[in-house]
Design a protein around this motif. Structure first.
Motif, PDB file in Angstrom:
ATOM      1  N   LYS A  11      29.665  47.254  39.707  1.00 21.69           N
ATOM      2  CA  LYS A  11      31.071  46.962  39.979  1.00 21.69           C
ATOM      3  C   LYS A  11      31.246  45.647  40.724  1.00 21.69           C
ATOM      4  O   LYS A  11      32.271  44.987  40.602  1.00 21.69           O
ATOM      5  N   VAL A  12      30.224  45.256  41.472  1.00 24.17           N
ATOM      6  CA  VAL A  12      30.301  43.986  42.181  1.00 24.17           C
ATOM      7  C   VAL A  12      30.442  42.821  41.216  1.00 24.17           C
ATOM      8  O   VAL A  12      31.196  41.876  41.450  1.00 24.17           O
ATOM      9  N   VAL A  13      29.715  42.867  40.091  1.00 24.37           N
ATOM     10  CA  VAL A  13      29.741  41.761  39.134  1.00 24.37           C
ATOM     11  C   VAL A  13      31.113  41.657  38.474  1.00 24.37           C
ATOM     12  O   VAL A  13      31.693  40.571  38.365  1.00 24.37           O
ATOM     13  N   GLY A  14      31.655  42.796  38.043  1.00 25.68           N
ATOM     14  CA  GLY A  14      32.963  42.779  37.400  1.00 25.68           C
ATOM     15  C   GLY A  14      34.047  42.238  38.316  1.00 25.68           C
ATOM     16  O   GLY A  14      34.901  41.442  37.900  1.00 25.68           O
ATOM     17  N   MET A  15      34.000  42.634  39.592  1.00 26.81           N
ATOM     18  CA  MET A  15      35.024  42.157  40.517  1.00 26.81           C
ATOM     19  C   MET A  15      34.839  40.686  40.854  1.00 26.81           C
ATOM     20  O   MET A  15      35.825  39.966  41.090  1.00 26.81           O
ATOM     21  N   MET A  16      33.599  40.193  40.861  1.00 29.45           N
ATOM     22  CA  MET A  16      33.402  38.759  41.076  1.00 29.45           C
ATOM     23  C   MET A  16      33.982  37.948  39.920  1.00 29.45           C
ATOM     24  O   MET A  16      34.517  36.855  40.131  1.00 29.45           O
ATOM     25  N   TYR A  17      33.898  38.482  38.701  1.00 28.12           N
ATOM     26  CA  TYR A  17      34.544  37.806  37.570  1.00 28.12           C
ATOM     27  C   TYR A  17      36.044  37.649  37.825  1.00 28.12           C
ATOM     28  O   TYR A  17      36.620  36.567  37.644  1.00 28.12           O
ATOM     29  N   LEU A  18      36.688  38.749  38.207  1.00 21.85           N
ATOM     30  CA  LEU A  18      38.137  38.715  38.396  1.00 21.85           C
ATOM     31  C   LEU A  18      38.530  37.809  39.555  1.00 21.85           C
ATOM     32  O   LEU A  18      39.529  37.076  39.469  1.00 21.85           O
ATOM     33  N   GLU A  19      37.752  37.844  40.635  1.00 22.14           N
ATOM     34  CA  GLU A  19      38.084  36.982  41.768  1.00 22.14           C
ATOM     35  C   GLU A  19      37.883  35.519  41.413  1.00 22.14           C
ATOM     36  O   GLU A  19      38.641  34.642  41.865  1.00 22.14           O
ATOM     37  N   ALA A  20      36.883  35.213  40.592  1.00 20.61           N
ATOM     38  CA  ALA A  20      36.678  33.837  40.138  1.00 20.61           C
ATOM     39  C   ALA A  20      37.875  33.361  39.319  1.00 20.61           C
ATOM     40  O   ALA A  20      38.370  32.237  39.499  1.00 20.61           O
ATOM     41  N   ILE A  21      38.359  34.202  38.437  1.00 19.19           N
ATOM     42  CA  ILE A  21      39.524  33.842  37.620  1.00 19.19           C
ATOM     43  C   ILE A  21      40.753  33.664  38.503  1.00 19.19           C
ATOM     44  O   ILE A  21      41.558  32.747  38.297  1.00 19.19           O
ATOM     45  N   ARG A  22      40.887  34.511  39.508  1.00 18.33           N
ATOM     46  CA  ARG A  22      42.024  34.412  40.432  1.00 18.33           C
ATOM     47  C   ARG A  22      42.027  33.035  41.117  1.00 18.33           C
ATOM     48  O   ARG A  22      43.061  32.374  41.235  1.00 18.33           O
ATOM     49  N   ILE A  23      40.843  32.603  41.560  1.00 24.05           N
ATOM     50  CA  ILE A  23      40.732  31.305  42.232  1.00 24.05           C
ATOM     51  C   ILE A  23      41.026  30.156  41.268  1.00 24.05           C
ATOM     52  O   ILE A  23      41.778  29.224  41.586  1.00 24.05           O
ATOM     53  N   LEU A  24      40.458  30.224  40.075  1.00 25.14           N
ATOM     54  CA  LEU A  24      40.646  29.142  39.100  1.00 25.14           C
ATOM     55  C   LEU A  24      42.103  29.030  38.670  1.00 25.14           C
ATOM     56  O   LEU A  24      42.633  27.920  38.501  1.00 25.14           O
ATOM     57  N   LYS A  25      42.753  30.156  38.498  1.00 26.12           N
ATOM     58  CA  LYS A  25      44.176  30.112  38.137  1.00 26.12           C
ATOM     59  C   LYS A  25      45.012  29.520  39.271  1.00 26.12           C
ATOM     60  O   LYS A  25      45.943  28.743  39.034  1.00 26.12           O
ATOM     61  N   ALA A  26      44.679  29.871  40.517  1.00 21.98           N
ATOM     62  CA  ALA A  26      45.418  29.332  41.654  1.00 21.98           C
ATOM     63  C   ALA A  26      45.231  27.823  41.773  1.00 21.98           C
ATOM     64  O   ALA A  26      46.120  27.107  42.228  1.00 21.98           O
ATOM     65  N   GLU A  27      44.058  27.344  41.358  1.00 19.24           N
ATOM     66  CA  GLU A  27      43.803  25.902  41.372  1.00 19.24           C
ATOM     67  C   GLU A  27      44.566  25.159  40.284  1.00 19.24           C
ATOM     68  O   GLU A  27      44.663  23.942  40.308  1.00 19.24           O
ATOM     69  N   GLY A  28      45.061  25.899  39.287  1.00 15.67           N
ATOM     70  CA  GLY A  28      45.714  25.262  38.161  1.00 15.67           C
ATOM     71  C   GLY A  28      44.768  24.890  37.039  1.00 15.67           C
ATOM     72  O   GLY A  28      45.155  24.236  36.070  1.00 15.67           O
ATOM     73  N   TRP A  29      43.512  25.337  37.166  1.00 20.50           N
ATOM     74  CA  TRP A  29      42.512  25.066  36.126  1.00 20.50           C
ATOM     75  C   TRP A  29      42.733  26.009  34.944  1.00 20.50           C
ATOM     76  O   TRP A  29      43.196  27.141  35.116  1.00 20.50           O
ATOM     77  N   ALA A  30      42.371  25.563  33.746  1.00 25.55           N
ATOM     78  CA  ALA A  30      42.469  26.408  32.554  1.00 25.55           C
ATOM     79  C   ALA A  30      41.295  26.103  31.633  1.00 25.55           C
ATOM     80  O   ALA A  30      40.831  24.960  31.552  1.00 25.55           O
ATOM     81  N   PRO A  31      40.795  27.096  30.924  1.00 26.41           N
ATOM     82  CA  PRO A  31      39.632  26.889  30.055  1.00 26.41           C
ATOM     83  C   PRO A  31      40.006  26.231  28.732  1.00 26.41           C
ATOM     84  O   PRO A  31      41.148  26.324  28.284  1.00 26.41           O
ATOM     85  N   VAL A  32      39.016  25.596  28.120  1.00 24.15           N
ATOM     86  CA  VAL A  32      39.232  25.047  26.775  1.00 24.15           C
ATOM     87  C   VAL A  32      38.871  26.085  25.711  1.00 24.15           C
ATOM     88  O   VAL A  32      39.383  26.034  24.595  1.00 24.15           O
ATOM     89  N   ARG A  33      37.980  27.001  26.053  1.00 18.13           N
ATOM     90  CA  ARG A  33      37.602  28.067  25.114  1.00 18.13           C
ATOM     91  C   ARG A  33      38.033  29.406  25.694  1.00 18.13           C
ATOM     92  O   ARG A  33      38.180  29.558  26.910  1.00 18.13           O
ATOM     93  N   ASP A  34      38.232  30.397  24.852  1.00 18.08           N
ATOM     94  CA  ASP A  34      38.653  31.723  25.314  1.00 18.08           C
ATOM     95  C   ASP A  34      37.597  32.328  26.241  1.00 18.08           C
ATOM     96  O   ASP A  34      36.389  32.254  25.966  1.00 18.08           O
ATOM     97  N   ILE A  35      38.074  32.921  27.314  1.00 16.18           N
ATOM     98  CA  ILE A  35      37.215  33.686  28.217  1.00 16.18           C
ATOM     99  C   ILE A  35      37.676  35.135  28.170  1.00 16.18           C
ATOM    100  O   ILE A  35      38.841  35.433  28.439  1.00 16.18           O
ATOM    101  N   HIS A  36      36.773  36.013  27.804  1.00 17.53           N
ATOM    102  CA  HIS A  36      37.074  37.438  27.720  1.00 17.53           C
ATOM    103  C   HIS A  36      36.357  38.179  28.840  1.00 17.53           C
ATOM    104  O   HIS A  36      35.160  37.965  29.065  1.00 17.53           O
ATOM    105  N   VAL A  37      37.073  39.033  29.541  1.00 21.34           N
ATOM    106  CA  VAL A  37      36.460  39.916  30.536  1.00 21.34           C
ATOM    107  C   VAL A  37      36.432  41.307  29.928  1.00 21.34           C
ATOM    108  O   VAL A  37      37.471  41.870  29.577  1.00 21.34           O
TER     109      VAL A  37
END
Length: 445
Positions: free
Chosen positions: A138-164
């Motif tokens: 569960k630690v790994v899955g939540m680190m994925y979501l927290e990483a996305i939360r940070i990147l979205k707050a920064e205004g960053w966006a991916p060029v390729r689809d990211i699936h969780v």
């Protein structure tokens, strides 16, 4: 009203990032939103054999909604849901996608052996969070979501689809999860280039990365024979034949242990064979009848086969001719047998010729860390991705926590969790920014 990104707003945004991924004391951990979201997920009892997937899906879907990630739910087997969250990439070139995989289920617990209740997610004064699933995974899955939360707050966006991807039943071989998913049109439509999955707790600033794993062969051997009185000898009894098989299996097992003990082979280079059950006899309310020789004997073995070319067919032949020969009225079958149609066990290239390895190495190097590829002894969902022809690398960006996967008092330190989020964020950033079109890397040792 649209916020203007001036200097003061940028400073406030930076403070928000620090709050999410930093903590300097127990009080800070108690108030840290990322830590509390993690603890909430840990409290959901997705424990085998009856995991509460419905509650997990409800919680995770709520997290996806907060993050603005569209979701889909697949059920190839009733009550075994697969949850897919998608962050659409900006490229119009149909780049292959990135899958961030984690399983929702956790293994059973013996609650009386735990320091704290295993689904309370108790956190002590040193920031240690005790819970089943705190390491696996569960630690790994939540680190994925927290990483996305940070990147979205920064205004960053991916060029390729990211699936969780959140899947069921990994702890019971994944047959009703990834086992159904990897050969489905739903998986094919994701057009995946790389799957990131769970790895190993690491130490000394070197992350262990599983680029392959031993094939999981769950072997069942059965012997049959005439029943008879327990006081006489007669040839070809079921028990006698099984004992001959056990002697042969143990001799082979001893040879593999000797190769490791002598230093000739690493543990990941030898076949592991362990007896897991032996079943025979005529049961009674008090136990077993002592004066009847059984007509059927059955034994189960957990066999792990390293990805060495030709080893699979060799071992299958040995089982048929020595461990369970028809000449001794013996049969065998596999509850699980991981292999491709050619009998090979695929691994993912772990050097810079594989761009996904290069990007992973680049990401961790920003934290003064290195990578160490390893063939895993245990099984994960990664094997299904590799069998489907897709790169898969297993990494858990956690260091300096005692390895307690499947153990009593499984624990994750809150400070290490926050550090791991930072590393995961950089991995997701580099993977999502990569605009190349790599060839799928597969090989066999």
């Amino acid at each position: 009203m649209k916020l203007r990104r001036d200097a003061s707003f940028g400073f406030l945004l930076l403070l928000c990032f620090c709050w999410e991924v930093c903590a300097i004391g127990p009080e800070d951990l108690e108030r840290n939103p990322a830590v509390q979201r993690f603890r909430t997920y840990l409290r959901i009892p997705t424990v085998q054999p009856e995991p509460d997937y419905a509650q997990a899906i409800e919680y995770l879907t709520g997290q996806a909604k907060e993050l603005g990630l569209p979701t889909k739910i697949f059920e190839f087997v009733p009550k075994k849901p697969i949850l897919l969250m998608t962050w659409k990439g900006s490229s119009k070139e149909k780049l292959q996608s990135v899958i961030l995989n984690s399983h929702m289920d956790v293994v059973e617990v013996e609650e009386d052996k735990w320091k704290y209740p295993p689904f309370e997610a108790h956190m002590d004064e040193e920031g240690n969070i005790y819970a089943r699933g705190s390491q696996d995974m569960k630690v790994v899955g939540m680190m994925y979501l927290e990483a996305i939360r940070i990147l979205k707050a920064e205004g960053w966006a991916p060029v390729r689809d990211i699936h969780v991807l959140w899947v069921p039943d990994e702890e019971v071989a994944g047959i009703d999860g990834w086992g159904k998913f990897y050969s489905s049109k739903e998986f094919e439509e994701l057009n995946a280039a790389i799957v990131l999955d769970e790895g190993h707790i690491s130490y000394n600033n070197t992350y262990i990365v599983n680029n392959g794993e031993k094939a999981m062969w769950w072997l069942v051997i059965q012997g049959t024979g005439e029943t008879g009185h327990g006081s006489i000898y007669f040839d070809n009894s079921a028990s006698e034949n099984m004992f001959k098989s056990l002697a042969s299996i143990n001799a082979f097992r001893d040879s593999q242990v000797a190769l490791v003990s002598s230093g000739e082979r690493l543990p990941e280079e030898v076949v592991v064979v362990n007896s897991v059950y032996l079943k025979s006899g005529s049961p009674t309310p008090e136990g077993y009848t002592m004066n009847i020789q059984p007509s059927v004997v059955e034994a189960g073995f957990d066999v792990r086969v390293p990805p060495v070319e030709g080893l699979g067919p060799f071992l299958t032949k040995r089982i048929a001719e020595e461990w369970a020969p028809k000449s001794r009225n013996m049969t065998f079958y596999f509850k699980v047998k991981t292999e491709t149609q050619t009998g090979e066990i695929p691994i993912t290239t772990a050097d810079d010729t594989n761009p996904w390895w290069y990007l992973l190495r680049t990401a961790v190097s920003k934290f003064n860390a290195t990578l160490s590829p390893q063939i895993a002894n245990g099984a994960s969902d990664s094997r299904y991705a590799r069998m489907g022809g897709v790169n898969a690398l297993g990494i858990t960006t956690i260091q300096n926590v005692p390895f307690l996967i499947h153990s009593h008092n499984e624990v994750m330190n809150g400070y290490e969790f926050l550090k791991g989020i930072n590393v995961t964020t950089e991995i997701v950033r580099l993977y999502g920014s990569f605009s190349g079109s790599p060839q799928t890397s597969r090989s066999v040792l």
